[in-house]
Design an enzyme around this catalytic site. Structure first.
Site, PDB file in Angstrom:
ATOM      1  N   GLU A 190       8.459   5.755   1.881  1.00  0.00           N
ATOM      2  CA  GLU A 190       8.138   7.245   2.134  1.00  0.00           C
ATOM      3  C   GLU A 190       8.479   7.937   3.032  1.00  0.00           C
ATOM      4  O   GLU A 190       8.063   7.754   4.085  1.00  0.00           O
ATOM      5  CB  GLU A 190       6.616   7.109   1.774  1.00  0.00           C
TER       6      GLU A 190
ATOM      7  N   ASP B 262       5.217   1.975   3.680  1.00  0.00           N
ATOM      8  CA  ASP B 262       4.047   2.909   3.179  1.00  0.00           C
ATOM      9  C   ASP B 262       4.434   4.154   4.459  1.00  0.00           C
ATOM     10  O   ASP B 262       4.336   3.567   5.646  1.00  0.00           O
ATOM     11  CB  ASP B 262       2.733   2.417   3.292  1.00  0.00           C
TER      12      ASP B 262
END
Ligand code: CA
Length: 678
Positions: free
Chosen positions: A386, A357
């Protein structure tokens, strides 16, 4: 993304940012953070708790504490300690130790440090591998006793190239909570161990559904112990995505059948992994090392104040996560922590991949070490994340694990927001359409996705909507997708952007969008339930929405059977044809050729060939044509003996849908035409 605490709300609209330029700011750590550079570090694997024949041993890393102690408990949540152990300091490595001669299996503990002349609150530490209810106290359990039968032989699928992986992103509750799932262990790890479950019409759900669909890996949303769901009140059926980490190295209690028994969550998560492995499916964990659920009360802060987070010059928490703080992977003990934590999940739980993340909060050096260390355990482990942050950071931009820096990393992939936003329309504007829904001008950006952001002689990156240069050195650095848990589901996006159109158009557009993902170079990624036209009732940030919004209604599998069959066919096509799974940028540049189409005259039309048995494919040439317009469009296909693989919203990778001699061919609105010749 995340958005689980109130402080996170602001981040909702920022989260999917990527290529957008961040303000050019700070180039190095803050003056405040410089103080942590001379902390002694400890890299041994016996941090916090070990149990062996000589007893139970505690070792807490806390270089600046003036005293430390261990509180021992009978209960995981309630009651006073039955014993308090003072700890001894070793200044050479900054750790505090204490031991007892007994094996304290079944007992619980917390640490407490004295800092700045004050005893801080109790904490289970940062290395609690088992915890009591709500994760407030660490538990001492015998891990060998948590292994399911056959665990020693258990292994995930072997992955030769990451472009061979087909990712299915799911949340435990979404998958099984709806009554139509037919699953007994609703919302639990065990849901994915149940075979033979069906919807009311007898169609497979759960793990059998995954097998039928053909995905190679499930990516489970946060499954470590997170903060937001009260494990003492599970009857309230609170929902959360889980992007609010509490104990990074223990499974979440609400997904177990008994959160008060520390071994149960461990055993049940392993049983889930085992069941998926037995079905030939790998398990990827969503990991959120980039921030903690709370600031001053986080376990990091309670064990080594200040050290694990980044700060601005004034000592305030910097907040690249949009959740109130960010961690400091560029600091040795935090870097080691991330590396050792992922290694632990790979070793103890046989996890096959990690999705980071807000990965750009971490530095590229840390990510490279993570991938290298995991590769030693199993070269099949897939790491992606990400490639963006949700706010500015004291970490210099060139050190961040950004999408734009992916080529500075090895064996790390990033999500391509290029393909995502270009195909279906921008995520920030529900009504915005994309290439697959008739919006002109995005052809070049879709092409960037098709070649997995690698350098290609026919792709003009200056026309890219999100990225202006080929940032990937290899297709194995790119994950392509059109939707995930964040933002509107593909179905909701189509309903909002194509409002007023017949549902048939939306179903066609969904198929086209996913055809682009599954035929593109890179690794395809899909959100659970898209294959049965799953929606979230128009809610985009459903991180704490009730099951009525989030749970997948499995009766959709009957209603949208045609959609399911098409997705299944797409996955079969990709898995049986290596031309869609090339492994180097050079291969793509040589074997993928776009047909010349003037996108000013005929927008929403892309046509390309995969040539010369690309990547060892049995097919000599594959022709792929996408028509994202609301009207039929014509293309010229070279004369030859073509097999029609996909057309008019149908797909048949093996048998084919018929034959064609090429020439002028019509492509239906919102559809893909795929042809192949031997
Ligand atoms: Ca929890």
């Amino acid at each position: 993304m995340k958005i689980s605490t109130p402080g996170c709300l602001v981040a909702a609209s920022l989260m999917a940012l990527s290529a957008v330029a961040l303000p050019a700011t700070v180039s190095a750590q803050s003056a405040y953070d410089a103080r942590f550079n001379d902390y002694p570090t400890y890299s041994g694997d016996d941090l916090e708790l070990t149990v062996d024949n000589s007893g139970t041993h505690f070792r807490l890393w806390s270089p600046k504490a003036s005293a430390a102690r261990v509180n021992l408990y009978d209960n995981g949540r309630f009651g006073a300690p039955f014993k308090v152990l003072p700890m001894k300091f070793d200044a050479s490595n900054g750790t505090w130790t204490a031991s007892v001669p007994e094996k304290l299996y079944g007992k619980f503990y917390t640490f407490q440090i004295e800092y700045d002349g004050k005893w801080k609150d109790e904490t289970p530490g940062v290395w609690a591998k088992a915890v009591g209810v709500n994760g407030a106290r660490a538990a001492i359990i015998d891990f060998a006793a948590t292994d399911p039968e056959g665990w020693n032989e258990d292994k995930g699928p072997k992955v030769d190239n990451f472009s061979d992986v087909v990712v299915y992103e799911m949340h435990h509750r979404d998958m099984s909570e709806h009554p139509s799932s037919g699953i007994a262990n609703k919302g639990k790890f065990l849901a994915l161990t149940e075979h033979g479950t069906t919807n009311p019409d007898g169609l497979a759900t759960g793990i059998d559904h995954l097998k039928e669909l053909g995905v190679t890996h499930v990516h489970i949303l946060p499954s470590y112990d997170y903060n937001s769901v009260d494990e003492l009140n599970l009857q309230e059926n609170t929902y959360n995505w889980g992007y609010d980490p509490l104990n990074y190295n223990a499974p979440e209690g609400s997904y177990s059948t008994n959160p008060s028994d520390p071994a149960t969550r461990v055993r049940e998560m392993k049983e889930m992994v085992k069941a998926l492995h037995d079905a030939g499916i790998g398990v990827i964990m969503d990991v959120v090392y980039n921030h903690t659920a709370s600031n001053d009360d986080s376990n990091f802060e309670l064990t080594a104040p200040g050290y694990y987070h980044r700060h601005w010059d004034d000592g305030s928490y910097s907040d690249a996560s949009g959740c109130g703080n960010e961690t400091a992977s560029d600091r040795q003990q935090m870097r080691d922590y991330i590396i050792n934590s992922t290694k632990y999940w790979a070793d103890e739980y046989h996890i096959d991949g990690f999705r980071f993340d807000l990965m750009a909060i971490h530095d590229t050096e840390t990510m490279n070490q993570v991938a290298a260390e995991l590769k030693k355990i199993d070269p099949s482990i897939f790491v992606y994340g990400e490639g963006w942050t949700a706010g500015d950071s004291p970490l210099a931009k060139e050190r961040r694990a950004l999408k734009e820096n992916v080529s500075k990393m090895t064996d790390i992939a990033v999500f391509s927001d290029d393909l995502r936003d270009a195909v279906k329309g921008h995520y920030t504007d529900a009504a915005d359409r994309g290439f697959a829904t008739g919006k002109p001008g995005l052809e070049e950006t879709v092409k960037i996705g098709i070649v997995a952001a690698t350098p290609h002689p026919q792709v003009d990156y200056s026309k890219g909507a999100n990225s202006k240069f080929p940032y990937a050195k290899s297709p194995e650095m790119i994950v392509n997708y059109v939707s995930c848990h964040d933002d509107l589901t593909l179905t909701d996006k189509l309903r909002k952007s194509m409002a007023g159109s017949p549902e048939k158009d939306m179903l066609d557009a969904a198929k086209l969008a996913q055809t682009i993902v599954f035929t593109s170079q890179g690794t395809p990624f899909m959100f659970a339930g898209e294959e049965i036209f799953r929606d979230k009732k128009g809610v985009h940030n459903s991180y704490k929405s009730p099951d009525s919004i989030n749970a997948i209604d499995w009766s959709n599998k009957t209603k949208y059977r045609d959609q399911f069959d098409y997705y299944k066919g797409l996955i079969e096509l990709r898995k049986s044809h290596p031309a869609f799974r090339m492994t180097t940028a050079d291969q793509i540049a040589r074997h993928l050729r776009f047909d010349r189409i003037d996108s000013k005259k005929t927008p929403n039309l892309i046509s390309y060939s995969l040539l010369d048995n690309a990547n060892g494919d049995a097919w000599k040439e594959i022709k792929v044509v996408f028509n994202g317009a609301s009207h039929p469009q014509e293309v010229n296909i070279k004369k030859g003996d073509w097999k029609i693989v996909a057309a008019d919203g149908l797909i048949s990778p093996k048998g084919g849908l018929g034959k064609s001699q090429g020439g002028r061919m019509t492509v239906a609105p919102y559809s893909a035409l795929i042809l192949a010749r031997e």
